[in-house]
Design a protein around this motif. Structure first.
Motif, PDB file in Angstrom:
ATOM      1  N   ARG A 115       1.003   6.528  -7.028  1.00 50.10           N
ATOM      2  CA  ARG A 115      -0.045   7.491  -7.391  1.00 50.10           C
ATOM      3  C   ARG A 115       0.503   8.916  -7.362  1.00 50.10           C
ATOM      4  O   ARG A 115       0.184   9.725  -8.238  1.00 50.10           O
ATOM      5  CB  ARG A 115      -1.242   7.347  -6.461  1.00 50.10           C
ATOM      6  CG  ARG A 115      -2.104   6.142  -6.784  1.00 50.10           C
ATOM      7  CD  ARG A 115      -3.443   6.165  -6.066  1.00 50.10           C
ATOM      8  NE  ARG A 115      -3.330   6.030  -4.624  1.00 50.10           N
ATOM      9  CZ  ARG A 115      -3.270   4.870  -3.976  1.00 50.10           C
ATOM     10  NH1 ARG A 115      -3.304   3.745  -4.637  1.00 50.10           N
ATOM     11  NH2 ARG A 115      -3.178   4.837  -2.671  1.00 50.10           N
ATOM     12  N   ASP A 121       2.707   9.317 -10.434  1.00 48.76           N
ATOM     13  CA  ASP A 121       1.903   9.446 -11.638  1.00 48.76           C
ATOM     14  C   ASP A 121       1.238  10.813 -11.718  1.00 48.76           C
ATOM     15  O   ASP A 121       1.169  11.420 -12.791  1.00 48.76           O
ATOM     16  CB  ASP A 121       0.863   8.323 -11.704  1.00 48.76           C
ATOM     17  CG  ASP A 121       0.187   8.252 -13.052  1.00 48.76           C
ATOM     18  OD1 ASP A 121       0.901   8.299 -14.079  1.00 48.76           O
ATOM     19  OD2 ASP A 121      -1.055   8.150 -13.086  1.00 48.76           O
ATOM     20  N   GLN A 122       0.743  11.304 -10.603  1.00 50.74           N
ATOM     21  CA  GLN A 122       0.103  12.626 -10.584  1.00 50.74           C
ATOM     22  C   GLN A 122       1.107  13.714 -10.940  1.00 50.74           C
ATOM     23  O   GLN A 122       0.804  14.610 -11.741  1.00 50.74           O
ATOM     24  CB  GLN A 122      -0.508  12.893  -9.202  1.00 50.74           C
ATOM     25  CG  GLN A 122      -1.359  14.131  -9.144  1.00 50.74           C
ATOM     26  CD  GLN A 122      -2.642  13.981  -9.938  1.00 50.74           C
ATOM     27  OE1 GLN A 122      -3.203  12.908 -10.032  1.00 50.74           O
ATOM     28  NE2 GLN A 122      -3.113  15.057 -10.516  1.00 50.74           N
ATOM     29  N   GLN A 180       1.831  13.523 -14.660  1.00 52.33           N
ATOM     30  CA  GLN A 180       0.743  14.094 -15.443  1.00 52.33           C
ATOM     31  C   GLN A 180       0.761  15.619 -15.399  1.00 52.33           C
ATOM     32  O   GLN A 180       0.506  16.283 -16.406  1.00 52.33           O
ATOM     33  CB  GLN A 180      -0.602  13.573 -14.942  1.00 52.33           C
ATOM     34  CG  GLN A 180      -0.871  12.136 -15.288  1.00 52.33           C
ATOM     35  CD  GLN A 180      -2.172  11.629 -14.681  1.00 52.33           C
ATOM     36  OE1 GLN A 180      -2.951  12.394 -14.113  1.00 52.33           O
ATOM     37  NE2 GLN A 180      -2.411  10.337 -14.791  1.00 52.33           N
ATOM     38  N   ARG A 227       0.825  -1.216   0.000  1.00 51.92           N
ATOM     39  CA  ARG A 227       0.000   0.000   0.000  1.00 51.92           C
ATOM     40  C   ARG A 227       0.853   1.258   0.000  1.00 51.92           C
ATOM     41  O   ARG A 227       0.510   2.252  -0.634  1.00 51.92           O
ATOM     42  CB  ARG A 227      -0.959  -0.018   1.180  1.00 51.92           C
ATOM     43  CG  ARG A 227      -2.046  -1.044   0.971  1.00 51.92           C
ATOM     44  CD  ARG A 227      -3.122  -0.964   1.982  1.00 51.92           C
ATOM     45  NE  ARG A 227      -4.160  -1.929   1.647  1.00 51.92           N
ATOM     46  CZ  ARG A 227      -5.058  -2.357   2.483  1.00 51.92           C
ATOM     47  NH1 ARG A 227      -5.058  -1.913   3.721  1.00 51.92           N
ATOM     48  NH2 ARG A 227      -5.962  -3.236   2.110  1.00 51.92           N
ATOM     49  N   GLU A 240       2.051   1.642  -3.555  1.00 50.61           N
ATOM     50  CA  GLU A 240       0.976   2.129  -4.419  1.00 50.61           C
ATOM     51  C   GLU A 240       0.683   3.610  -4.184  1.00 50.61           C
ATOM     52  O   GLU A 240       0.402   4.343  -5.139  1.00 50.61           O
ATOM     53  CB  GLU A 240      -0.288   1.303  -4.206  1.00 50.61           C
ATOM     54  CG  GLU A 240      -0.190  -0.102  -4.751  1.00 50.61           C
ATOM     55  CD  GLU A 240      -1.343  -1.000  -4.357  1.00 50.61           C
ATOM     56  OE1 GLU A 240      -2.186  -0.578  -3.524  1.00 50.61           O
ATOM     57  OE2 GLU A 240      -1.406  -2.131  -4.870  1.00 50.61           O
ATOM     58  N   ALA A 241       0.750   4.060  -2.932  1.00 51.71           N
ATOM     59  CA  ALA A 241       0.524   5.480  -2.640  1.00 51.71           C
ATOM     60  C   ALA A 241       1.607   6.333  -3.292  1.00 51.71           C
ATOM     61  O   ALA A 241       1.314   7.377  -3.890  1.00 51.71           O
ATOM     62  CB  ALA A 241       0.500   5.711  -1.135  1.00 51.71           C
ATOM     63  N   ASN A 242       2.862   5.896  -3.193  1.00 47.72           N
ATOM     64  CA  ASN A 242       3.948   6.631  -3.839  1.00 47.72           C
ATOM     65  C   ASN A 242       3.816   6.598  -5.356  1.00 47.72           C
ATOM     66  O   ASN A 242       4.139   7.573  -6.035  1.00 47.72           O
ATOM     67  CB  ASN A 242       5.304   6.061  -3.414  1.00 47.72           C
ATOM     68  CG  ASN A 242       5.713   6.542  -2.048  1.00 47.72           C
ATOM     69  OD1 ASN A 242       5.935   7.720  -1.842  1.00 47.72           O
ATOM     70  ND2 ASN A 242       5.783   5.624  -1.101  1.00 47.72           N
TER      71      ASN A 242
END
Length: 124
Positions: A106, A109-110, A113, A99, A102-104
């Motif tokens: 996200r 990715d943000q 973007q 988890r 996955e948080a890192n």
């Protein structure tokens, strides 16, 4: 733009640290049946605007006492010291590392973007 590269670097270091933590968890699980094995505990340190894996600690809890008179390490009473790895704890640590990774991811990715959007605006 410096804030975005800082966010990318911080998220990347977090993913690296969680991946290494997961590696240690998998080593613990692989050695759960190894007599005398001590569980490795990952620690984290803040470094250069990110995080990295700190020094490993060994869990000082005693290993479970196993009764098997036929085992080569058994003493006169037929017991030997097993590992102190608790598979439930390792599964919980693996889930927590997943988890965190996955948080890192996200965040990474943000920020990616946002950088892409910035480059698109600059091109216009």
């Amino acid at each position: 733009m410096n804030s975005l590269t800082t966010a990318l670097a911080a998220a990347s270091s977090g993913m690296d640290a969680q991946a290494m933590r997961l590696r240690h968890v998998s080593e613990n699980i692989a050695n759960a049946d190894t007599p005398g094995y001590q569980r490795k505990i990952a620690t984290f340190q803040i470094a250069d605007g990110g995080v990295r894996l700190g020094p490993l600690r060994l869990d000082d809890r005693p290993g479970q006492r196993v009764h098997d008179p036929a085992h080569p390490l058994a003493d006169q009473t037929g017991h030997y010291d097993g590992s102190n790895v608790d598979l439930i704890m390792e599964l919980a640590d693996a889930r927590e590392a997943q988890r965190g990774y996955e948080a890192n991811l996200r965040i990474f990715d943000q920020a990616r973007q946002m950088m892409q959007s910035l480059f698109d605006l600059i091109r216009r």
